[in-house]
Design a protein around this motif. Structure first.
Motif, PDB file in Angstrom:
ATOM      1  N   THR A 165       0.801  -1.220   0.000  1.00  0.00           N
ATOM      2  CA  THR A 165       0.000   0.000   0.000  1.00  0.00           C
ATOM      3  C   THR A 165       0.831   1.266   0.000  1.00  0.00           C
ATOM      4  O   THR A 165       0.641   2.162  -0.822  1.00  0.00           O
ATOM      5  N   HIS A 166       1.747   1.355   0.943  1.00  0.00           N
ATOM      6  CA  HIS A 166       2.371   2.642   1.222  1.00  0.00           C
ATOM      7  C   HIS A 166       3.355   3.080   0.153  1.00  0.00           C
ATOM      8  O   HIS A 166       3.417   4.264  -0.188  1.00  0.00           O
ATOM      9  N   VAL A 167       4.089   2.113  -0.406  1.00  0.00           N
ATOM     10  CA  VAL A 167       5.026   2.510  -1.441  1.00  0.00           C
ATOM     11  C   VAL A 167       4.300   3.037  -2.671  1.00  0.00           C
ATOM     12  O   VAL A 167       4.742   3.982  -3.323  1.00  0.00           O
ATOM     13  N   HIS A 168       3.159   2.434  -2.989  1.00  0.00           N
ATOM     14  CA  HIS A 168       2.421   2.892  -4.169  1.00  0.00           C
ATOM     15  C   HIS A 168       1.717   4.226  -3.916  1.00  0.00           C
ATOM     16  O   HIS A 168       1.663   5.088  -4.793  1.00  0.00           O
ATOM     17  N   LEU A 169       1.208   4.405  -2.725  1.00  0.00           N
ATOM     18  CA  LEU A 169       0.544   5.675  -2.417  1.00  0.00           C
ATOM     19  C   LEU A 169       1.536   6.825  -2.420  1.00  0.00           C
ATOM     20  O   LEU A 169       1.295   7.865  -3.051  1.00  0.00           O
ATOM     21  N   PHE A 170       2.649   6.656  -1.721  1.00  0.00           N
ATOM     22  CA  PHE A 170       3.593   7.763  -1.594  1.00  0.00           C
ATOM     23  C   PHE A 170       4.297   8.058  -2.911  1.00  0.00           C
ATOM     24  O   PHE A 170       4.859   9.130  -3.080  1.00  0.00           O
ATOM     25  N   ARG A 171       4.242   7.125  -3.858  1.00  0.00           N
ATOM     26  CA  ARG A 171       4.849   7.385  -5.162  1.00  0.00           C
ATOM     27  C   ARG A 171       3.938   8.240  -6.042  1.00  0.00           C
ATOM     28  O   ARG A 171       4.368   8.739  -7.093  1.00  0.00           O
ATOM     29  N   LEU A 172       2.688   8.430  -5.649  1.00  0.00           N
ATOM     30  CA  LEU A 172       1.773   9.227  -6.470  1.00  0.00           C
ATOM     31  C   LEU A 172       2.296  10.642  -6.677  1.00  0.00           C
ATOM     32  O   LEU A 172       2.298  11.171  -7.778  1.00  0.00           O
ATOM     33  N   PHE A 173       2.727  11.282  -5.599  1.00  0.00           N
ATOM     34  CA  PHE A 173       3.277  12.633  -5.694  1.00  0.00           C
ATOM     35  C   PHE A 173       3.830  13.042  -4.341  1.00  0.00           C
ATOM     36  O   PHE A 173       3.404  12.515  -3.316  1.00  0.00           O
ATOM     37  N   TYR A 174       4.760  13.977  -4.362  1.00  0.00           N
ATOM     38  CA  TYR A 174       5.302  14.488  -3.101  1.00  0.00           C
ATOM     39  C   TYR A 174       4.272  15.408  -2.447  1.00  0.00           C
ATOM     40  O   TYR A 174       3.765  16.333  -3.062  1.00  0.00           O
ATOM     41  N   HIS A 175       3.961  15.144  -1.189  1.00  0.00           N
ATOM     42  CA  HIS A 175       2.914  15.887  -0.504  1.00  0.00           C
ATOM     43  C   HIS A 175       3.350  16.096   0.946  1.00  0.00           C
ATOM     44  O   HIS A 175       3.278  15.170   1.754  1.00  0.00           O
ATOM     45  N   ALA A 176       3.833  17.274   1.256  1.00  0.00           N
ATOM     46  CA  ALA A 176       4.355  17.530   2.600  1.00  0.00           C
ATOM     47  C   ALA A 176       3.285  17.328   3.667  1.00  0.00           C
ATOM     48  O   ALA A 176       3.565  16.836   4.757  1.00  0.00           O
ATOM     49  N   ARG A 177       2.046  17.706   3.371  1.00  0.00           N
ATOM     50  CA  ARG A 177       0.978  17.546   4.354  1.00  0.00           C
ATOM     51  C   ARG A 177       0.671  16.075   4.625  1.00  0.00           C
ATOM     52  O   ARG A 177       0.160  15.719   5.682  1.00  0.00           O
ATOM     53  N   ALA A 178       0.987  15.213   3.649  1.00  0.00           N
ATOM     54  CA  ALA A 178       0.751  13.788   3.844  1.00  0.00           C
ATOM     55  C   ALA A 178       1.572  13.249   4.997  1.00  0.00           C
ATOM     56  O   ALA A 178       1.160  12.309   5.676  1.00  0.00           O
ATOM     57  N   THR A 179       2.726  13.843   5.242  1.00  0.00           N
ATOM     58  CA  THR A 179       3.545  13.395   6.351  1.00  0.00           C
ATOM     59  C   THR A 179       3.140  14.087   7.647  1.00  0.00           C
ATOM     60  O   THR A 179       2.984  13.435   8.679  1.00  0.00           O
ATOM     61  N   ALA A 180       2.964  15.392   7.618  1.00  0.00           N
ATOM     62  CA  ALA A 180       2.638  16.136   8.845  1.00  0.00           C
ATOM     63  C   ALA A 180       1.305  15.682   9.430  1.00  0.00           C
ATOM     64  O   ALA A 180       1.176  15.477  10.645  1.00  0.00           O
ATOM     65  N   ASP A 181       0.293  15.531   8.580  1.00  0.00           N
ATOM     66  CA  ASP A 181      -1.018  15.106   9.071  1.00  0.00           C
ATOM     67  C   ASP A 181      -0.984  13.658   9.560  1.00  0.00           C
ATOM     68  O   ASP A 181      -1.590  13.324  10.582  1.00  0.00           O
ATOM     69  N   ALA A 182      -0.272  12.804   8.831  1.00  0.00           N
ATOM     70  CA  ALA A 182      -0.210  11.396   9.227  1.00  0.00           C
ATOM     71  C   ALA A 182       0.450  11.232  10.586  1.00  0.00           C
ATOM     72  O   ALA A 182       0.052  10.368  11.378  1.00  0.00           O
ATOM     73  N   ILE A 183       1.440  12.049  10.890  1.00  0.00           N
ATOM     74  CA  ILE A 183       2.109  11.971  12.189  1.00  0.00           C
ATOM     75  C   ILE A 183       1.120  12.197  13.323  1.00  0.00           C
ATOM     76  O   ILE A 183       1.114  11.479  14.326  1.00  0.00           O
ATOM     77  N   GLN A 184       0.261  13.204  13.172  1.00  0.00           N
ATOM     78  CA  GLN A 184      -0.754  13.475  14.197  1.00  0.00           C
ATOM     79  C   GLN A 184      -1.748  12.318  14.306  1.00  0.00           C
ATOM     80  O   GLN A 184      -2.148  11.914  15.403  1.00  0.00           O
ATOM     81  N   GLU A 185      -2.148  11.780  13.172  1.00  0.00           N
ATOM     82  CA  GLU A 185      -3.117  10.681  13.171  1.00  0.00           C
ATOM     83  C   GLU A 185      -2.513   9.415  13.767  1.00  0.00           C
ATOM     84  O   GLU A 185      -3.199   8.667  14.481  1.00  0.00           O
ATOM     85  N   HIS A 186      -1.246   9.169  13.497  1.00  0.00           N
ATOM     86  CA  HIS A 186      -0.565   8.018  14.096  1.00  0.00           C
ATOM     87  C   HIS A 186      -0.558   8.124  15.610  1.00  0.00           C
ATOM     88  O   HIS A 186      -0.711   7.120  16.310  1.00  0.00           O
ATOM     89  N   GLN A 187      -0.367   9.325  16.123  1.00  0.00           N
ATOM     90  CA  GLN A 187      -0.329   9.504  17.567  1.00  0.00           C
ATOM     91  C   GLN A 187      -1.661   9.120  18.201  1.00  0.00           C
ATOM     92  O   GLN A 187      -1.696   8.505  19.278  1.00  0.00           O
ATOM     93  N   GLN A 188      -2.765   9.458  17.554  1.00  0.00           N
ATOM     94  CA  GLN A 188      -4.078   9.084  18.067  1.00  0.00           C
ATOM     95  C   GLN A 188      -4.246   7.568  18.094  1.00  0.00           C
ATOM     96  O   GLN A 188      -4.828   7.007  19.030  1.00  0.00           O
ATOM     97  N   ILE A 189      -3.726   6.893  17.073  1.00  0.00           N
ATOM     98  CA  ILE A 189      -3.797   5.433  17.036  1.00  0.00           C
ATOM     99  C   ILE A 189      -2.973   4.834  18.172  1.00  0.00           C
ATOM    100  O   ILE A 189      -3.432   3.932  18.887  1.00  0.00           O
TER     101      ILE A 189
END
Length: 222
Positions: A165-189
């Motif tokens: 999943t992750h290698v194909h998703l992150f290869r779609l395009f560089y998206h800085a918010r994809a990392t910053a937002d995911a970090i916050q969401e990971h913390q909730q998990i």
């Protein structure tokens, strides 16, 4: 023209070669569907064919590289909109379930490993953008794989691992918010898992996946 990135010869040369090619794939220096020249990589990285071919075999196992008889290696094709939709439908069926199960069975050692991965993802934001983004994709994959493994359901774990999943998703395009937002969401998990609250873990994982779908779906609307 891609600048020279000749590598020094560290103890773990194979990992260095793998990471260099992985980064080129994730940053689309090697375009989806594009041929991969072993000879070019030999010249560019300053190593022999052996570690190059070993790295390409690893990347093939991850679904990032395809090997065709008598043709050689090429980068895997990119996700299209329909495939992206199907991928997230399956993730929403499996990953919240896995998180709920993991909340009941995850060990303290696994909790510590998740916290360590989350910390590495956050620390990586300060590095060079392309390298940091590529590394984030690797760590994000490890984060989700660990939760799937902790669910205790081997079929769920195998299914999610085989999606790459992750290698194909992150290869779609560089998206800085994809990392910053995911970090916050990971913390909730993580917080829900540490509390051993299966309902909260399911909700947090579903929220994360739905937000992720919104971030990456924009690749098809630009």
């Amino acid at each position: 023209m891609v600048p020279s990135t000749q590598l020094k010869r560290p103890t773990r040369l194979g990992d260095e070669v793998y990471n260099a090619i992985y980064s080129q794939l994730m940053s689309r220096q090697i375009t989806p569907g594009g041929r991969i020249s072993v000879d070019r990589l030999v010249r560019e990285l300053g190593v022999s064919q052996t570690p190059i071919r070993e790295a390409l075999s690893r990347l093939e196992a991850q679904g990032l590289v395809v090997k065709a008889h008598l043709i050689g290696y090429s980068a895997a094709d990119q996700l299209d909109s329909a495939r992206l939709h199907q991928l997230y439908e399956l993730r929403l069926l499996l990953e919240p379930f896995a998180a709920g199960r993991a909340a009941l069975s995850m060990t303290e050692e696994a909790h510590a490993a998740l916290i360590k991965l989350a910390g590495e993802m956050q620390a990586g934001e300060t590095g060079p953008q392309v390298e940091a983004y590529s590394r984030f994709a690797q760590l994000d994959s490890e984060f989700h794989d660990l939760i799937a493994h902790a669910s205790g359901n081997e079929l769920v774990q195998e299914t999610l691992a085989n999606l790459h999943t992750h290698v194909h998703l992150f290869r779609l395009f560089y998206h800085a918010r994809a990392t910053a937002d995911a970090i916050q969401e990971h913390q909730q998990i993580i917080e829900a898992l540490i509390r051993r609250d299966p309902q909260a873990a399911e909700i947090a994982m579903r929220h994360h996946i739905e937000r992720s779908r919104g971030r990456f779906a924009s690749a098809f609307s630009r």
